[in-house]
Design a protein around this motif. Structure first.
Motif, PDB file in Angstrom:
ATOM      1  N   PRO A 195       0.817  -1.231   0.000  1.00  0.00           N
ATOM      2  CA  PRO A 195       0.000   0.000   0.000  1.00  0.00           C
ATOM      3  C   PRO A 195       0.844   1.272   0.000  1.00  0.00           C
ATOM      4  CG  PRO A 195      -0.887  -1.607   1.559  1.00  0.00           C
ATOM      5  CD  PRO A 195       0.417  -2.154   1.089  1.00  0.00           C
ATOM      6  N   ASP A 196       2.002   1.275   0.640  1.00  0.00           N
ATOM      7  CA  ASP A 196       2.835   2.486   0.662  1.00  0.00           C
ATOM      8  C   ASP A 196       3.691   2.635  -0.583  1.00  0.00           C
ATOM      9  OD1 ASP A 196       4.652   0.464   1.010  1.00  0.00           O
ATOM     10  OD2 ASP A 196       5.404   1.172   2.947  1.00  0.00           O
ATOM     11  N   ARG A 197       3.571   1.690  -1.525  1.00  0.00           N
ATOM     12  CA  ARG A 197       4.300   1.713  -2.800  1.00  0.00           C
ATOM     13  C   ARG A 197       5.814   1.674  -2.602  1.00  0.00           C
ATOM     14  NH1 ARG A 197      -0.510   1.136  -3.636  1.00  0.00           N
ATOM     15  NH2 ARG A 197      -1.658   1.984  -5.417  1.00  0.00           N
ATOM     16  N   LYS A 198       6.297   1.199  -1.446  1.00  0.00           N
ATOM     17  CA  LYS A 198       7.730   1.174  -1.171  1.00  0.00           C
ATOM     18  C   LYS A 198       8.290  -0.249  -1.099  1.00  0.00           C
ATOM     19  CE  LYS A 198       7.998   5.607   1.219  1.00  0.00           C
ATOM     20  NZ  LYS A 198       8.428   6.321   2.454  1.00  0.00           N
ATOM     21  N   ARG A 199       7.454  -1.244  -1.345  1.00  0.00           N
ATOM     22  CA  ARG A 199       7.934  -2.626  -1.339  1.00  0.00           C
ATOM     23  C   ARG A 199       7.167  -3.411  -2.391  1.00  0.00           C
ATOM     24  NH1 ARG A 199      10.699  -6.152   1.629  1.00  0.00           N
ATOM     25  NH2 ARG A 199      11.193  -4.536   3.136  1.00  0.00           N
ATOM     26  N   LEU A 200       7.929  -4.151  -3.174  1.00  0.00           N
ATOM     27  CA  LEU A 200       7.361  -5.006  -4.208  1.00  0.00           C
ATOM     28  C   LEU A 200       7.683  -6.452  -3.851  1.00  0.00           C
ATOM     29  CD1 LEU A 200       5.902  -5.024  -6.988  1.00  0.00           C
ATOM     30  CD2 LEU A 200       8.173  -5.105  -8.035  1.00  0.00           C
ATOM     31  N   GLN A 201       6.624  -7.212  -3.539  1.00  0.00           N
ATOM     32  CA  GLN A 201       6.790  -8.623  -3.229  1.00  0.00           C
ATOM     33  C   GLN A 201       6.674  -9.416  -4.532  1.00  0.00           C
ATOM     34  OE1 GLN A 201       7.508 -10.129  -0.260  1.00  0.00           O
ATOM     35  NE2 GLN A 201       7.651 -12.051  -1.398  1.00  0.00           N
ATOM     36  N   ILE A 202       7.741 -10.105  -4.908  1.00  0.00           N
ATOM     37  CA  ILE A 202       7.749 -10.887  -6.146  1.00  0.00           C
ATOM     38  C   ILE A 202       7.435 -12.332  -5.789  1.00  0.00           C
ATOM     39  CG2 ILE A 202       9.129 -11.620  -8.128  1.00  0.00           C
ATOM     40  CD1 ILE A 202      10.787  -9.104  -7.789  1.00  0.00           C
ATOM     41  N   ASN A 203       6.211 -12.733  -6.051  1.00  0.00           N
ATOM     42  CA  ASN A 203       5.831 -14.118  -5.790  1.00  0.00           C
ATOM     43  C   ASN A 203       6.523 -15.059  -6.773  1.00  0.00           C
ATOM     44  OD1 ASN A 203       4.175 -13.154  -3.741  1.00  0.00           O
ATOM     45  ND2 ASN A 203       2.397 -13.010  -5.093  1.00  0.00           N
ATOM     46  N   ARG A 204       6.556 -14.644  -8.024  1.00  0.00           N
ATOM     47  CA  ARG A 204       7.301 -15.375  -9.053  1.00  0.00           C
ATOM     48  C   ARG A 204       7.527 -14.418 -10.218  1.00  0.00           C
ATOM     49  NH1 ARG A 204       3.778 -16.556 -13.115  1.00  0.00           N
ATOM     50  NH2 ARG A 204       1.560 -16.487 -12.583  1.00  0.00           N
ATOM     51  N   MET A 205       8.681 -14.549 -10.836  1.00  0.00           N
ATOM     52  CA  MET A 205       8.993 -13.708 -11.985  1.00  0.00           C
ATOM     53  C   MET A 205      10.014 -14.448 -12.844  1.00  0.00           C
ATOM     54  SD  MET A 205       8.324 -10.899 -13.556  1.00  0.00           S
ATOM     55  CE  MET A 205       7.489  -9.979 -12.254  1.00  0.00           C
ATOM     56  N   GLY A 206       9.691 -14.620 -14.109  1.00  0.00           N
ATOM     57  CA  GLY A 206      10.598 -15.271 -15.049  1.00  0.00           C
ATOM     58  C   GLY A 206      10.973 -14.324 -16.171  1.00  0.00           C
ATOM     59  N   LEU A 207      12.260 -14.310 -16.510  1.00  0.00           N
ATOM     60  CA  LEU A 207      12.754 -13.424 -17.561  1.00  0.00           C
ATOM     61  C   LEU A 207      13.659 -14.238 -18.469  1.00  0.00           C
ATOM     62  CD1 LEU A 207      14.047  -9.812 -17.077  1.00  0.00           C
ATOM     63  CD2 LEU A 207      15.348 -11.408 -18.444  1.00  0.00           C
ATOM     64  N   ASP A 208      13.429 -14.145 -19.780  1.00  0.00           N
ATOM     65  CA  ASP A 208      14.238 -14.870 -20.750  1.00  0.00           C
ATOM     66  C   ASP A 208      14.670 -13.914 -21.852  1.00  0.00           C
ATOM     67  OD1 ASP A 208      15.058 -17.740 -21.770  1.00  0.00           O
ATOM     68  OD2 ASP A 208      14.266 -16.658 -23.507  1.00  0.00           O
ATOM     69  N   TYR A 209      15.986 -13.913 -22.115  1.00  0.00           N
ATOM     70  CA  TYR A 209      16.515 -12.990 -23.123  1.00  0.00           C
ATOM     71  C   TYR A 209      17.757 -13.608 -23.752  1.00  0.00           C
ATOM     72  CZ  TYR A 209      18.108  -8.476 -25.072  1.00  0.00           C
ATOM     73  OH  TYR A 209      18.512  -7.455 -25.902  1.00  0.00           O
ATOM     74  N   LEU A 210      17.776 -13.719 -25.061  1.00  0.00           N
ATOM     75  CA  LEU A 210      18.920 -14.218 -25.826  1.00  0.00           C
ATOM     76  C   LEU A 210      19.336 -15.614 -25.392  1.00  0.00           C
ATOM     77  CD1 LEU A 210      21.112 -10.967 -25.812  1.00  0.00           C
ATOM     78  CD2 LEU A 210      19.532 -11.727 -27.590  1.00  0.00           C
ATOM     79  N   GLY A 211      18.371 -16.418 -24.926  1.00  0.00           N
ATOM     80  CA  GLY A 211      18.683 -17.782 -24.538  1.00  0.00           C
ATOM     81  C   GLY A 211      19.088 -17.963 -23.095  1.00  0.00           C
ATOM     82  N   LEU A 212      19.047 -16.910 -22.301  1.00  0.00           N
ATOM     83  CA  LEU A 212      19.382 -16.998 -20.880  1.00  0.00           C
ATOM     84  C   LEU A 212      18.136 -16.682 -20.066  1.00  0.00           C
ATOM     85  CD1 LEU A 212      21.579 -17.344 -18.708  1.00  0.00           C
ATOM     86  CD2 LEU A 212      21.917 -14.875 -18.805  1.00  0.00           C
ATOM     87  N   GLY A 213      17.691 -17.640 -19.247  1.00  0.00           N
ATOM     88  CA  GLY A 213      16.496 -17.463 -18.432  1.00  0.00           C
ATOM     89  C   GLY A 213      16.845 -17.247 -16.973  1.00  0.00           C
ATOM     90  N   ILE A 214      16.153 -16.312 -16.323  1.00  0.00           N
ATOM     91  CA  ILE A 214      16.362 -16.003 -14.910  1.00  0.00           C
ATOM     92  C   ILE A 214      15.021 -16.076 -14.198  1.00  0.00           C
ATOM     93  CG2 ILE A 214      17.137 -14.278 -13.248  1.00  0.00           C
ATOM     94  CD1 ILE A 214      18.986 -13.159 -15.310  1.00  0.00           C
ATOM     95  N   GLN A 215      14.983 -16.759 -13.065  1.00  0.00           N
ATOM     96  CA  GLN A 215      13.804 -16.830 -12.215  1.00  0.00           C
ATOM     97  C   GLN A 215      14.071 -16.034 -10.939  1.00  0.00           C
ATOM     98  OE1 GLN A 215      10.913 -18.363 -13.121  1.00  0.00           O
ATOM     99  NE2 GLN A 215      11.868 -18.906 -15.085  1.00  0.00           N
ATOM    100  N   CYS A 216      13.118 -15.181 -10.550  1.00  0.00           N
ATOM    101  CA  CYS A 216      13.281 -14.323  -9.374  1.00  0.00           C
ATOM    102  C   CYS A 216      12.158 -14.571  -8.375  1.00  0.00           C
ATOM    103  CB  CYS A 216      13.275 -12.844  -9.773  1.00  0.00           C
ATOM    104  SG  CYS A 216      14.587 -12.377 -10.914  1.00  0.00           S
TER     105      CYS A 216
END
Length: 752
Positions: free
Chosen positions: A286-307
């Motif tokens: 609510p205070d816009r000062k914390r982002l809770q990442i439940n799951r996040m996947g990023l793939d670019y140029l053949g390299l995948g990152i899970q956060c």
């Protein structure tokens, strides 16, 4: 006729009369008579001045239409207009129209041009809308009615968003529909527009309660989609890498208790045409000062990152974020920084598979990394032309202070290495290492780093900048080190690197069955590296040393002790000594000149006095000199050679390509002087015998020219004549009756 039928007929008649009355009223109603009242209500509703060219009234539906509407800008904001529209149509409450006080229930705006402007104090003009009593509470006398203008629609509009300190954003083909606007409860909305006629964004769902003072904090529940939106249009608002070009995305947002749950799937295209895919679920506090990442996947140029984890916004906010890579493409990891605009040093070409888990933890100013991982089937290429360096496995452990890298086996330039590497710090890294291997071929590694694989004698290409900037220290142990034709086996050294200068100090080595100790510095900052060598040799095989590093082969044998200082302007593949300057000293024991009989060659110059020698080679009892080395040549002023038959003192030198130039004086051993050594020829008749020293040894000056392969001895007649004249003078005036002559000794100066 029944009662029901009569009632229906009466109701129908009343309805007909009512419709006729409304029709007559509308036909005779002059809407422009109430223009002032309508504009006044609109002005109160918007809290801005409103004007229109004229007003029309239609029956089906009952609607007022204002043509050529202009809404003035809020006080204190730049510009004269908030918006201008071709027409604004307002739904009218029927009873209010009949009593002569029309109340507006909804607005439909057609083809507007809207300027959403930010004041220098960071306030937006839209925050001024509906701040009057008409938007906040019920009008007097109408406690049961809702506040007016709670339903809006806008079609085919153009909106300019004009921040106080940045370029404006233009939105085209804008469509908006909101119903039952409220500052107390959510209300439905529909929004669609294009970015400067290039990309389309659409959103629908429920918005509110409305936060006019802070519009970005208004809760939102719905779906958003973006199609081919140019990211350059968002640069004033979001710090995005300039290399990213276009985004297409869909997202759902759900607000509850002030927090916003976001589920997103996006494809971002870079300027090279490759796609960065992003998908995941996050929760914004609510205070816009914390982002809770439940799951996040990023793939670019053949390299995948899970956060996964939490990301804090602000200097004091805490972050605890875990990132994982499974079988990622190492080549993609190398390409990421440049593609995303990161200002990193140029990295070598990479291949391999990387698996890693990295944790980012702490507040903004004190965040630290930790984790571990491995890279398999590694190939590093430092230039497009160079052969790769290969490793089956690399292991890494990341701690807050740095990175620990373990290399079980690394192959490159004909050698195999094992060791560990520790990198302390990331802003200004310090490298510590422990490395061992079987072979380090300096020119071959230089070729790998520069990409020059030519076997020519030309200098190797300049060292890459990333190597010049490296700092560190460590231990190096090798079974063999080769630099061109020079071989050191084994080799061990303490190595340091700082400010573009690599130093091996001290190092110990074996050299041609002998051993040595010294120091070596390599200055990588010039276009051609500078090498400084300081060393001592003990009991080295002189034949192999000279044969391997010059054009002379198998001419001189023995055990060499030497002290040497060399400076060379560049690595070269043909041989180290040819490009060096320096000085030193040496002595040779148990030596021999092969194929050259000094006794025979020199006695041949003096056959007129009968000296005869038959040796095929020259055994050397002792040989010593101090040396100067420059421009591919070695010179000396105090060469001394002792053999069983003679003692030779010389001055001169030789070039590494083989050219000889030496002026010497030989003293033959007394046992070489026999009864056969009697005067012969005219010169012998005049002088009686050769000049002799105080020990009675015959003296003979000579000159040596040619090459090691074909040396040419010749009598130094001028010097001999002078010496023999001096001998005649001594017979007339004994040396003790003359003042002693001062003997001059030449001392070679070291070459920087």
């Amino acid at each position: 006729m029944g009662l029901k039928k009569r009632l229906l007929l009466v109701a129908a008649a009343l309805l007909a009369v009512l419709l006729v009355a409304v029709g007559v009223f509308v036909a005779t109603f002059d809407a422009n008579r109430h223009r002032g009242l309508i504009l006044d209500q609109l002005s109160q509703a918007l809290n801005l001045p409103v004007d229109a060219q004229d007003v029309d009234l239609t029956l089906m539906p009952l609607r007022l239409r204002l043509n050529q509407v202009v809404v003035g800008q809020a006080e204190g904001f730049a510009g004269e207009e908030f918006f201008r529209a071709r027409s604004v149509q307002a739904d009218v409450e029927t009873m209010s129209l009949l009593v002569g006080e029309p109340a507006l229930l909804a607005l439909e705006i057609q083809e507007p041009t809207v300027h959403i402007t930010q004041h220098s104090n960071a306030e937006w003009n839209i925050a001024r809308l509906a701040r009057s009593d008409a938007a906040g509470r019920q009008p007097s006398g109408s406690s049961s009615r809702q506040a007016p203008l709670r339903n809006w629609s806008l079609s085919n509009g153009t909106v300019f968003i004009e921040p106080a300190d940045g370029p404006a954003i233009r939105l085209d083909e804008v469509g908006v529909e909101v119903r039952a606007i409220s500052r107390n409860s959510p209300f439905p909305f529909l929004l669609a527009f294009t970015f400067d006629s290039q990309g389309r964004l659409e959103a629908e769902g429920k918005l509110g309660p409305l936060q006019l003072e802070s519009p970005l904090e208004t809760p939102l529940n719905g779906r958003l989609s973006a199609t081919q939106v140019p990211l350059s249009l968002l640069e004033p608002w979001l710090p995005l890498p300039q290399q990213l070009a276009m985004i297409s995305a869909s997202a759902s947002l759900a607000s509850e208790s002030g927090a916003t749950l976001v589920q997103i799937q996006a494809d971002i295209t870079d300027k090279a045409g490759d796609t960065l895919s992003l998908q995941g679920e996050t929760l914004l506090a609510p205070d816009r000062k914390r982002l809770q990442i439940n799951r996040m996947g990023l793939d670019y140029l053949g390299l995948g990152i899970q956060c996964q984890g939490s990301l804090g916004v602000g200097d004091s906010a805490l972050t605890d974020l875990t990132m994982r890579i499974e079988d990622g493409d190492l080549q993609a990891a190398r390409r990421w920084p440049a593609r995303l605009g990161a200002a990193l040093a140029e990295l070598p070409q990479m291949k391999g598979k990387v698996s890693f888990e990295l944790r980012l933890k702490g507040a903004s100013a004190r965040r630290s990394f930790s984790g571990q991982g491995e890279v398999r089937d590694v190939e590093l290429s430092f230039s497009p032309q160079g052969n790769p360096v290969r490793a089956a496995l690399l292991r890494a452990v990341v701690q807050p202070g740095g990175v620990e890298l373990t290399v079980p086996e690394l192959k490159g330039a004909g050698g195999t290495f094992q060791g560990s590497l520790h990198i302390a710090g990331f802003d200004s890294p310090q490298v510590d290492f422990d490395l061992s291997g079987d072979l380090l071929d300096v020119p071959a590694w230089q070729a790998l780093l520069s990409g020059d694989e030519s076997p020519s004698e030309a200098p190797v290409a300049a060292v890459p900048d990333w190597l010049k900037e490296l700092k560190g220290q460590g231990k190096l142990r090798l079974k063999r080190l080769e630099n061109g034709t020079m071989q050191l086996a084994p080799f061990s050294a303490d190595l340091s690197m700082a400010d573009g200068v690599m130093a091996l100090r001290p190092f110990e080595f074996g050299i041609y069955q002998g051993k040595g100790r010294g120091s070596l510095t390599i200055d990588l900052r010039p276009s051609q590296p500078l090498i400084a060598f300081r060393g001592d040799l003990e009991n080295a095989d002189v034949n192999r040393l000279i044969s391997d590093n010059s054009q002379s082969k198998d001419r001189i044998f023995g055990r060499l002790n030497a002290s040497l200082r060399l400076n060379t302007a560049a690595f070269r593949r043909g041989g180290l000594l040819q490009n060096s300057r320096g000085d030193g000293s040496f002595d040779l024991k148990e030596g021999r000149l092969a194929g050259i009989s000094l006794s025979r060659e020199l006695s041949a110059l003096s056959e007129f006095v009968g000296l005869k020698f038959d040796r095929q080679g020259t055994p050397i009892q002792k040989m010593s000199a101090t040396l100067r080395i420059a421009e591919g040549r070695v010179s000396t002023d105090d060469l001394s050679i002792q053999t069983p038959d003679l003692t030779l003192d010389g001055k001169g030198g030789f070039a590494f390509e083989g050219a000889l130039r030496l002026d010497g004086l030989v003293a033959f051993a007394p046992q070489s002087v026999t009864e056969q050594s009697r005067p012969r020829g005219l010169l012998g008749s005049l002088t009686g015998v050769l000049p002799r020293d105080r020990q009675g040894r015959p003296l003979l000056p000579f000159q040596l020219r040619g090459t090691f392969e074909e040396p040419a001895f010749r009598l130094d007649g001028a010097r001999l004549t002078k010496m023999m004249g001096s001998g005649l003078l001594d017979s007339l005036f004994p040396p003790r009756s003359r003042p002693p002559r001062r003997r001059m000794t030449l001392h070679p100066q070291p070459v920087a």
